[in-house]
Design a protein around this motif. Structure first.
Motif, PDB file in Angstrom:
ATOM      1  N   LEU A 500       0.826  -1.204   0.000  1.00 13.03           N
ATOM      2  CA  LEU A 500       0.000   0.000   0.000  1.00 13.03           C
ATOM      3  C   LEU A 500       0.861   1.255   0.000  1.00 13.03           C
ATOM      4  O   LEU A 500       0.621   2.205  -0.724  1.00 13.03           O
ATOM      5  CB  LEU A 500      -0.938   0.002   1.213  1.00 13.03           C
ATOM      6  CG  LEU A 500      -2.099  -0.993   1.182  1.00 13.03           C
ATOM      7  CD1 LEU A 500      -2.815  -1.004   2.520  1.00 13.03           C
ATOM      8  CD2 LEU A 500      -3.068  -0.644   0.070  1.00 13.03           C
ATOM      9  N   ARG A 501       1.885   1.244   0.836  1.00 12.37           N
ATOM     10  CA  ARG A 501       2.753   2.417   0.922  1.00 12.37           C
ATOM     11  C   ARG A 501       3.509   2.643  -0.378  1.00 12.37           C
ATOM     12  O   ARG A 501       3.691   3.765  -0.832  1.00 12.37           O
ATOM     13  CB  ARG A 501       3.746   2.269   2.070  1.00 12.37           C
ATOM     14  CG  ARG A 501       3.103   2.317   3.453  1.00 12.37           C
ATOM     15  CD  ARG A 501       4.140   2.353   4.534  1.00 12.37           C
ATOM     16  NE  ARG A 501       4.971   3.535   4.365  1.00 12.37           N
ATOM     17  CZ  ARG A 501       6.179   3.651   4.922  1.00 12.37           C
ATOM     18  NH1 ARG A 501       6.680   2.694   5.641  1.00 12.37           N
ATOM     19  NH2 ARG A 501       6.880   4.742   4.742  1.00 12.37           N
ATOM     20  N   ARG A 502       3.937   1.571  -1.032  1.00 13.70           N
ATOM     21  CA  ARG A 502       4.692   1.721  -2.268  1.00 13.70           C
ATOM     22  C   ARG A 502       3.812   2.291  -3.383  1.00 13.70           C
ATOM     23  O   ARG A 502       4.282   3.009  -4.248  1.00 13.70           O
ATOM     24  CB  ARG A 502       5.274   0.371  -2.695  1.00 13.70           C
ATOM     25  CG  ARG A 502       6.397  -0.104  -1.775  1.00 13.70           C
ATOM     26  CD  ARG A 502       6.857  -1.492  -2.135  1.00 13.70           C
ATOM     27  NE  ARG A 502       7.639  -1.496  -3.360  1.00 13.70           N
ATOM     28  CZ  ARG A 502       8.205  -2.596  -3.849  1.00 13.70           C
ATOM     29  NH1 ARG A 502       8.047  -3.761  -3.232  1.00 13.70           N
ATOM     30  NH2 ARG A 502       8.904  -2.542  -4.955  1.00 13.70           N
ATOM     31  N   ASP A 511      11.926  10.564  -6.547  1.00 13.56           N
ATOM     32  CA  ASP A 511      12.406   9.291  -7.042  1.00 13.56           C
ATOM     33  C   ASP A 511      13.735   8.938  -6.413  1.00 13.56           C
ATOM     34  O   ASP A 511      14.556   9.788  -6.087  1.00 13.56           O
ATOM     35  CB  ASP A 511      12.591   9.349  -8.563  1.00 13.56           C
ATOM     36  CG  ASP A 511      11.255   9.436  -9.270  1.00 13.56           C
ATOM     37  OD1 ASP A 511      10.286   8.878  -8.739  1.00 13.56           O
ATOM     38  OD2 ASP A 511      11.197  10.062 -10.341  1.00 13.56           O
ATOM     39  N   GLU A 512      13.958   7.650  -6.269  1.00  9.06           N
ATOM     40  CA  GLU A 512      15.254   7.187  -5.839  1.00  9.06           C
ATOM     41  C   GLU A 512      16.234   7.373  -6.985  1.00  9.06           C
ATOM     42  O   GLU A 512      15.876   7.551  -8.130  1.00  9.06           O
ATOM     43  CB  GLU A 512      15.170   5.702  -5.467  1.00  9.06           C
ATOM     44  CG  GLU A 512      14.088   5.377  -4.450  1.00  9.06           C
ATOM     45  CD  GLU A 512      13.727   3.901  -4.461  1.00  9.06           C
ATOM     46  OE1 GLU A 512      14.245   3.184  -5.347  1.00  9.06           O
ATOM     47  OE2 GLU A 512      12.949   3.480  -3.609  1.00  9.06           O
ATOM     48  N   VAL A 517      17.178  -2.732 -11.815  1.00 10.97           N
ATOM     49  CA  VAL A 517      15.887  -3.275 -11.412  1.00 10.97           C
ATOM     50  C   VAL A 517      15.574  -4.516 -12.242  1.00 10.97           C
ATOM     51  O   VAL A 517      15.769  -4.517 -13.468  1.00 10.97           O
ATOM     52  CB  VAL A 517      14.765  -2.225 -11.599  1.00 10.97           C
ATOM     53  CG1 VAL A 517      13.434  -2.782 -11.112  1.00 10.97           C
ATOM     54  CG2 VAL A 517      15.103  -0.944 -10.861  1.00 10.97           C
ATOM     55  N   ASP A 518      15.096  -5.548 -11.568  1.00 14.68           N
ATOM     56  CA  ASP A 518      14.630  -6.751 -12.257  1.00 14.68           C
ATOM     57  C   ASP A 518      13.185  -6.499 -12.689  1.00 14.68           C
ATOM     58  O   ASP A 518      12.284  -6.402 -11.863  1.00 14.68           O
ATOM     59  CB  ASP A 518      14.718  -7.960 -11.318  1.00 14.68           C
ATOM     60  CG  ASP A 518      14.401  -9.265 -12.065  1.00 14.68           C
ATOM     61  OD1 ASP A 518      13.616  -9.231 -13.024  1.00 14.68           O
ATOM     62  OD2 ASP A 518      14.946 -10.316 -11.660  1.00 14.68           O
ATOM     63  N   LEU A 519      12.981  -6.364 -14.000  1.00  9.04           N
ATOM     64  CA  LEU A 519      11.652  -6.047 -14.526  1.00  9.04           C
ATOM     65  C   LEU A 519      10.645  -7.147 -14.185  1.00  9.04           C
ATOM     66  O   LEU A 519       9.468  -6.869 -13.944  1.00  9.04           O
ATOM     67  CB  LEU A 519      11.733  -5.838 -16.036  1.00  9.04           C
ATOM     68  CG  LEU A 519      10.472  -5.335 -16.742  1.00  9.04           C
ATOM     69  CD1 LEU A 519       9.971  -4.064 -16.101  1.00  9.04           C
ATOM     70  CD2 LEU A 519      10.756  -5.109 -18.220  1.00  9.04           C
ATOM     71  N   ALA A 556      12.638   1.304  -9.091  1.00 12.67           N
ATOM     72  CA  ALA A 556      11.519   0.381  -8.922  1.00 12.67           C
ATOM     73  C   ALA A 556      10.191   1.121  -8.930  1.00 12.67           C
ATOM     74  O   ALA A 556       9.225   0.677  -9.553  1.00 12.67           O
ATOM     75  CB  ALA A 556      11.693  -0.409  -7.617  1.00 12.67           C
ATOM     76  N   ASP A 557      10.130   2.277  -8.265  1.00 15.37           N
ATOM     77  CA  ASP A 557       8.863   3.014  -8.187  1.00 15.37           C
ATOM     78  C   ASP A 557       8.375   3.432  -9.570  1.00 15.37           C
ATOM     79  O   ASP A 557       7.190   3.325  -9.880  1.00 15.37           O
ATOM     80  CB  ASP A 557       9.021   4.258  -7.294  1.00 15.37           C
ATOM     81  CG  ASP A 557       8.816   3.924  -5.832  1.00 15.37           C
ATOM     82  OD1 ASP A 557       8.486   2.765  -5.541  1.00 15.37           O
ATOM     83  OD2 ASP A 557       8.996   4.822  -5.001  1.00 15.37           O
TER      84      ASP A 557
END
Length: 816
Positions: A500-502, A511-512, A517-519, A556-557
């Motif tokens: 939920l938080r993500r 953004d980080e 990132v693993d798609l 990732a986000d």
């Protein structure tokens, strides 16, 4: 230095009583311990001891209460604007500065200094209404000016009337027209030819300084460049470059707006408006209206120079109308459309030959037909000569567009011949306003989820930790299995909270940094979150994921938001289908990068819409179903990541989106994008012996204090428990020997972990490197800020026993 005499309490009270602002001094229960009369006329003797909420208007009580609680909790001052009840029972608006008075780290009193802003708010509302009325008047004046110029065989015969209408509508001191002409040596000069001046303004038509003026040689080189590029000059004179002010200030001009007039594609002159009463900015809608007026005037000048005759006159009339950025239309007395320009064709979504001669009722949305007919009848029956209103038209595709229109009757020798007017598409404006409101609601949702995370992560921490402690003890195998099940379910609940938080984090956190990132992980995560919605809509999702798949350079986000928007878009398209509903998700790698494909067998996209699907605010859905921002955001984020997105679609066959992203050169394992694996069956924790430490645990949750106290005591450490930051400060001051480690929650009533750190850094700096923070609701942005300011480690709830023991081993200051 001379010493000032002390000020007695009565003098202070008399001083405060003389202040026109309203002053309240409150205790922690919001009871009044001091008040002055102020502009609200408070009865001071009656107020003492009463709740401050007795003097707050009902509609402002809750907001004021929340601000007071926040000031008490954080110890920082805040602002509040609300209504206060005066002695006469009437409410007035006050803007308050709410200041905490603190002692020993806690808030003991609150001072509220309130200024009456009732008149300021009224003035602000009136100013906005006045600007809105002026904008509409300018649009109407532009329409009238166009008609005057079109009806006249020569523009000079009506220019004085045109300037008067525009000047009165814009509420300026002067409206004028300059014309360019060359000097004998070829230098471009400008001269004022026509002017309208308000009754209280000094006319400048006879000013010799405004005849044969060399703009470039008089400090206005910038103006020449702008006019030659088709741009206007506008704004307060005080904000212009110093070289441009002298001529304007000599004419007492405080604000100006000057638009170039083009004739046949050549800069012909300038249409100008001077305000000598006040400096002001010109809103965008007014600037566009003045541009339209200059365009219309330029067209009229060009028309006069064209060949004589009815045919030439018709062509130039049409050019004026066709070049207007707004819809120009006309109706006859039977309500049939007799004229519409190209902007109108685009607005209506059909060519002119399909609408001319048709009743205007066919153009409006059914729900807005009655007000449209009522406005037409008012003009037809002579009740009004002009009308202004907002309605919705409906295109043949069913799409509805919001418009703001102004209409005026057409009369010839007193006989009504119909009506004409201007319409402007305001759909995108409303969509942007709605998007802002939705963004505010999403931000509120993020705050709500943060609170939920806090309320769930604390008990989950206790449940997980206490059960792991039980697992360390010898128990029958059936009990061990049950306890392991409890741990797994606690971890599953924690992952739900984190999901939920993500999903809300992107609405209010930066953004980080781009990592690896693993798609495939992103696909699995988003589908887990959307699983329930997809299943309830009977949508079958097939996965064809390449394995292994090289990591992509992204965050990732961002990738989650890209895939979430694509899968949601497919889901919404399939909701309208009665047949089998399928979505196919594929990933593959090539020398060009990594490709993510999302296919749905929905209704597809019409060919005329296919090249607009990534345009902001373009949508074929209704107002309640979307704002047309999802795919434009996807396109923006994919482009920012150095990728590319394509779409293919066939009506009734389905739609395919393909996202290609660059491969990361950093490889897998970025700490910002990879989560530690969750064990299927947690094993009992085995502690590694170490020297005994004195540890202070600070948390407002009793169950967490109980869990950590039991765990650390079992490991051989001396543990002291504190309920909040103030309690912890007392324990530090009372301790005979210093603590080697402090485990503190970040968010607590009263003094929280961050304020505890700052207090100890100032009063006991040896603890600066002995604090470890715990949190269950702090955002990634806040974590980054706090770690940057304190350099203290942070562990997220719910945590594992092994995490705490490792922190104690690595960060505990060993006794000498």
């Amino acid at each position: 230095m001379a010493h000032l005499p002390p000020v007695d309490e009565q003098t202070l009270r008399d001083t405060l009583a003389a202040i026109p602002d309203l002053v309240f001094v409150l205790d922690r229960d919001a009871s009044i311990v001091y008040a002055n009369r102020g502009e609200a006329g408070i009865d001071v003797d009656e107020a003492l001891g009463r709740s401050v909420f007795d003097y707050v208007a009902p509609g402002s009580v809750e907001a004021y209460r929340e601000v007071l609680e926040e000031v008490i909790r954080t110890g920082t001052q805040a602002e509040h604007e609300g209504q206060v009840l005066g002695a006469d029972g009437r409410s007035r608006w006050f803007r308050s500065q709410i200041i905490p008075i603190r002692k020993n780290g806690a808030t003991t009193l609150i001072v509220s200094l309130a200024q009456d802003v009732t008149e300021h708010r009224r003035f602000d509302r009136e100013r906005r209404r006045r600007e809105r009325r002026r904008s509409e008047a300018i649009l109407q004046a532009v329409g009238s000016a166009a008609r005057l110029l079109l009806e006249s065989p020569g523009w000079e015969q009506r220019i004085d009337e045109v300037l008067a209408r525009l000047g009165e509508a814009t509420e300026v001191s002067r409206a004028y027209l300059f014309q360019t002409h060359p000097a004998p040596d070829g230098t471009p000069l400008v001269s004022q030819r026509f002017e309208w001046a308000a009754p209280d303004a000094d006319a400048q038509i006879d000013n010799p300084d405004l005849q044969g003026l060399d703009l470039a040689g008089s400090g206005y080189e910038r103006w020449v460049r702008l006019f030659q590029a088709g741009e206007m000059v506008q704004g307060p004179v005080a904000g212009l470059p110093a070289s441009e002010r002298p001529h304007l200030q000599a004419q007492s001009i405080l604000s100006t707006a000057i638009v170039p007039v083009y004739m046949g594609g050549v800069w012909w002159g300038c249409l100008g408006f001077d305000d000598c009463r006040r400096p002001r900015e010109w809103p965008k809608v007014e600037q566009e209206a003045l541009r339209a007026a200059a365009s219309t005037l330029g067209g009229a000048i060009e028309r006069e120079r064209a060949e004589a005759g009815t045919r030439a006159s018709e062509e130039h009339y049409r050019r004026l109308v066709e070049t207007s950025p707004y819809t120009v239309y006309a109706l006859d007395v039977k309500g049939r459309l007799t004229e519409v320009n190209r902007a109108g064709e685009e607005l209506l979504g059909r060519p002119a030959d399909k609408v001319l001669g048709r009743p205007f009722q066919e153009l409006f949305a059914p729900e807005d037909l009655l007000p449209a007919e009522a406005a037409y009848r008012r003009i037809l029956e002579g009740e009004a000569t002009t009308v202004e209103l907002e309605l919705r038209i409906q295109r043949p595709s069913g799409e509805k567009r919001d418009i703001r229109l102004a209409a005026r009757s057409i009369r010839s020798e007193g006989t009504l011949e119909g009506m004409h007017g201007i319409a402007r598409d305001i759909t995108d404006e409303r969509a942007r306003d709605e998007q802002l409101r939705r963004a505010e609601r999403l931000a509120s949702l993020g705050t709500l989820i943060g609170g939920v995370a806090h309320e769930l992560n604390n008990p989950l921490t206790s449940i997980r930790g206490l059960v792991q402690l039980l697992l360390d003890e010898k128990r029958p195998s059936e009990e061990v299995e049950l306890l392991r099940t409890v741990v797994r379910e606690a971890e599953r609940s924690a992952r739900v909270v984190e999901n939920l938080r993500r999903l809300t984090r992107r609405s209010h956190e930066p953004d980080e940094s781009v990592g690896s990132v693993d798609l495939n992980d992103v696909v699995h995560h988003v589908l887990r979150v959307r699983r329930y919605s997809l299943q309830t809509h009977n949508i079958d999702v097939s996965l064809d994921l390449a394995d292994p798949l090289p990591p992509v350079a992204a965050t990732a986000d961002k990738l989650e938001q890209v895939f979430l928007n694509l899968i949601t878009n497919a889901e919404q398209a399939l909701e309208t289908m009665d047949r089998e509903r399928r979505v196919v998700v594929r990933t593959k790698a090539s020398r060009l990068g990594v490709t993510l494909s999302v296919f749905d067998n929905g209704p597809g996209i019409l060919p005329e819409h296919l090249n607009r699907v990534f345009d902001p605010f373009f949508t074929t859905k209704g107002p309640a179903e979307g704002t047309g921002l999802g795919l434009s955001l996807v396109h923006s984020m994919v482009t920012e990541l150095g990728g590319h997105i394509d779409v293919e679609s066939q009506v009734d066959r389905g739609t395919l989106f393909q996202v290609r992203l660059p491969v990361s050169r950093r490889g897998m394992g970025s700490p910002s994008t990879n989560e530690p694996p969750q064990p299927e069956d947690p094993e009992p924790t085995v502690a590694t012996p170490q020297r005994s430490l004195r540890i202070l645990v600070v948390d407002d949750e009793p169950s967490i204090r109980q869990f950590l106290g039991r765990l650390l005591t079992r490991e051989g450490h001396g543990v002291v428990l504190a309920t909040d930051g103030a309690d912890a400060i007392q324990e530090v001051e009372a301790a005979e020997e210093p603590f080697h480690l402090i485990l503190s929650d970040l968010r607590m009533p009263g003094i929280g972990g961050e304020e505890l750190f700052k207090t100890l850094r100032q009063e006991a700096p040896e603890y600066e490197r002995r604090i470890v923070f715990m949190t269950g609701d702090v955002t990634a942005r806040e974590v980054g800020r706090i770690m940057g300011e304190t350099r203290a480690p942070i562990v997220h709830k719910p945590f594992d026993i092994s995490e705490i023991l490792e922190l104690v081993r690595s960060h505990g200051h060993q006794p000498e």
